[in-house]
Write a protein that holds these residues in place. Structure first.
Motif, short mmCIF file in Angstrom:
data_model
loop_
_atom_site.label_atom_id
_atom_site.label_comp_id
_atom_site.label_asym_id
_atom_site.label_seq_id
_atom_site.Cartn_x
_atom_site.Cartn_y
_atom_site.Cartn_z
N GLU A 108 17.21 2.05 -4.46
CA GLU A 108 17.29 0.50 -3.06
C GLU A 108 15.85 0.62 -2.34
O GLU A 108 16.12 -0.72 -2.85
N TYR A 109 15.24 1.31 -2.64
CA TYR A 109 13.30 0.88 -2.49
C TYR A 109 13.42 -0.91 -3.86
O TYR A 109 12.59 -1.41 -3.33
N LEU A 110 13.76 -0.34 -5.38
CA LEU A 110 13.39 -0.90 -6.38
C LEU A 110 14.18 -1.92 -6.56
O LEU A 110 13.78 -2.82 -6.28
N VAL A 145 11.13 4.08 -19.43
CA VAL A 145 12.25 3.33 -18.40
C VAL A 145 13.37 2.53 -19.58
O VAL A 145 13.12 2.79 -20.91
N SER A 146 13.89 3.26 -19.52
CA SER A 146 15.41 2.49 -20.76
C SER A 146 15.60 1.17 -20.90
O SER A 146 15.75 0.41 -19.27
N ARG A 201 17.59 -0.14 -17.57
CA ARG A 201 18.24 0.08 -16.75
C ARG A 201 17.46 1.75 -15.82
O ARG A 201 17.25 2.57 -17.17
N MET A 202 16.85 0.81 -15.33
CA MET A 202 16.24 2.66 -14.24
C MET A 202 17.19 3.47 -14.18
O MET A 202 18.02 2.77 -13.08
N LEU A 255 5.81 1.47 -11.91
CA LEU A 255 6.63 1.01 -13.39
C LEU A 255 6.56 -0.66 -13.40
O LEU A 255 6.52 -1.11 -13.89
N ILE A 256 6.96 -1.25 -11.86
CA ILE A 256 6.81 -2.67 -11.78
C ILE A 256 5.69 -3.10 -11.86
O ILE A 256 5.56 -4.66 -13.02
N ASP A 257 4.88 -3.12 -11.79
CA ASP A 257 3.13 -3.76 -12.12
C ASP A 257 3.12 -3.21 -13.45
O ASP A 257 2.56 -3.94 -14.54
N GLU A 258 2.58 -2.32 -14.10
CA GLU A 258 3.63 -1.73 -14.95
C GLU A 258 4.04 -3.41 -16.70
O GLU A 258 3.91 -3.17 -17.68
N ILE A 259 5.83 -3.41 -16.01
CA ILE A 259 6.34 -3.92 -16.93
C ILE A 259 5.82 -5.26 -16.52
O ILE A 259 5.93 -6.13 -18.23
#
Length: 491
Positions: free
Chosen positions: A385-387, A451-452, A464-465, A480-484
């Motif tokens: 939910e946070y993501l 991540v898939s 699809r996280m 993860l968001i920063d990395e993407i």
């Protein structure tokens, strides 16, 4: 050659195993260290050429064997790493690991009480507890641990067919009418795979339409059942999904149960991914109606973080598995033993040799209590939910479906700056298709996270996280968001 059972092999054996344990413990510590890579990626031909993996006539020294152990773990994916989000099964549970070591040392088979007394009893206790949580009175019914959700789903199909046409066991498919199974278009591929394996055929699996959130549409299910009957086919199974693989959707089980009852069709619930939510008081409403199912698949190796593999098939009617599968092998299941034969469970399985999967789950359940699993599961759902809240209005992100995710699956596109102003067009679609695979490839080469991604229907590749790793934190989601964004800026 110097290890037990060689005479005087004790000292060598102890020091060898001590070394192995040291290697394992170092790996465990590394798995949870965020400064280490999730993966040390090499292309297959590189990995093949870099080491000599071939088998030889002459034995190697124990030093070389230990080196083999180190090398294997060096290139293994750290599935327990807090930034490994690639599969539905992630995390590394210490009690589960201890249980796995013990299981391997005991090295027995799940045929009979005769050779696996404690394990057979624990399977009995644990499956009964799981059936209780499904909502069957007093935990009545039957069940078995199988080598994964695909096999559990196949068991359900096998048993549903036997229930309707017991003669199929001796006479085969030629002796019965043409059967039809129904499942949603978002369901797991194992439903079709089971139909192929059992000689029912993939053409006999009818895919029911889903709404935009990925839930089966009950009116379409009823329409297709009626259609099949009009053609002279026999509907024998509906497989509803509790937690679909990609969207994490929960089919409306109560409505589906009503239809199954009306048309006298076996209702199976594939809760391989979503079954764990039964442990959570906050989230188990998503599986309302599951108590009306005839059978349920539930994989503790997914949401509950039990080491692979651990998949249960639960069946409401007792004795059905036994009559469906038993072959009365007299060298295993002698009828004149000196104890209660109901504990010889091997004859209700499809397998002969069957690995002990129950001990990991049982020991973890003892260590955490139901309340510990609940906390772990609630935490994962909170992280999802946070993501979702973090990216739903963030520049450069588009959600694949509207609304808060029901499970920990968060599906989204990352839109690189070069595509942000573009009108929806074929060119934009074909460029967007390539974004996720490139970012994923870069992730693996840097080794920072996994991540898939996948396409689905008319939707091009999206991320699809999924979160099932109790080690993950808000910081890992931020990472993860920063990395993407770091890896996709220039696309």
């Amino acid at each position: 050659p110097d290890l037990l059972p060689t005479c005087n092999g004790e000292i060598t054996t102890m020091s060898f195993l001590q070394d192995v344990v040291d290697i394992l413990l170092q790996y465990v510590v590394k798995s949870f260290d965020r400064s280490t890579k999730v993966i040390d990626f090499h292309y297959p031909n590189e990995l093949l050429q870099e080491y000599n993996w071939e088998l030889a006539d002459q034995p190697q020294t124990l030093e070389e064997i230990l080196l083999n152990c180190r090398t294997t773990l060096k290139y293994a994916i750290k599935t327990g790493h807090p930034r490994y989000f690639n599969q539905l099964s992630t995390g590394l549970d210490m009690v589960g690991l201890a249980a796995d070591w013990l299981t391997s040392a005991a090295n027995t088979n799940m045929f009979t009480y005769e050779i696996a007394p404690v394990f057979v009893l624990l399977e009995y206790v644990t499956l009964r507890k799981m059936r209780e949580m499904v909502g069957w009175p007093g935990g009545c019914g039957d069940g078995i641990f199988s080598p994964g959700g695909a096999i559990s789903n196949m068991y359900a199909m096998l048993i549903a067919r036997f229930k309707m046409f017991p003669e199929v066991k001796e006479k085969g498919m030629a002796a019965i009418p043409r059967l039809v199974a129904f499942t949603s278009e978002h369901s797991h591929f194992s439903v079709k795979k089971g139909a192929a394996a059992l000689g029912i055929g993939t053409d006999s699996v009818v895919l029911i339409r889903c709404d935009e959130r990925g839930k089966m549409i009950p009116s379409d299910l009823e329409r297709r059942i009626v259609e099949a009957k009009q053609k002279g086919f026999v509907p024998f199974l509906v497989s509803a999904t509790a937690g679909t693989t990609v969207y994490g959707a929960f089919d409306p089980l109560i409505a589906i149960a009503d239809i199954c009852k009306k048309y006298k069709v076996w209702m199976h619930v594939d809760g391989a991914w979503g079954g764990g939510l039964l442990m959570s008081r906050k989230h188990k409403w998503k599986l309302n109606g599951i108590e009306r199912a005839n059978s349920v698949t539930w994989n503790p190796h997914k949401m509950m973080g039990v080491p692979l593999q651990c998949s249960a098939l639960l069946v409401r009617e007792e004795g059905l598995m036994q009559s469906c599968n038993q072959m009365h092998a007299s060298y295993l299941f002698q009828q004149d033993k000196h104890y209660d034969l109901s504990y010889d469970t091997g004859d209700k399985a499809l397998q002969c040799g069957r690995h002990v999967d129950v001990f990991k789950l049982w020991l973890m359940w003892r260590a955490k209590g139901t309340i510990g699993f609940e906390a772990q599961i609630d935490k994962c759902l909170e992280l999802a939910e946070y993501l979702y809240n973090k990216i739903k209005n963030r520049e450069g992100y588009e959600m694949v479906f509207d609304g808060k995710p029901q499970h920990t699956n968060v599906c989204f596109w990352y839109i690189p700056p070069s595509l942000r102003g573009m009108e929806d067009s074929e060119e934009r679609t074909s460029r967007l298709m390539k974004v996720a695979p490139v970012i994923k490839a870069r992730m693996m080469e840097y080794g920072t996270t996994m991540v898939s991604y996948q396409p689905l229907g008319d939707k091009v590749n999206f991320f699809r996280m999924v979160i099932s790793n109790p080690a993950a934190t808000h910081q890992d989601i931020d990472f993860l968001i920063d990395e993407i964004e770091r890896l996709g800026q220039d696309l």
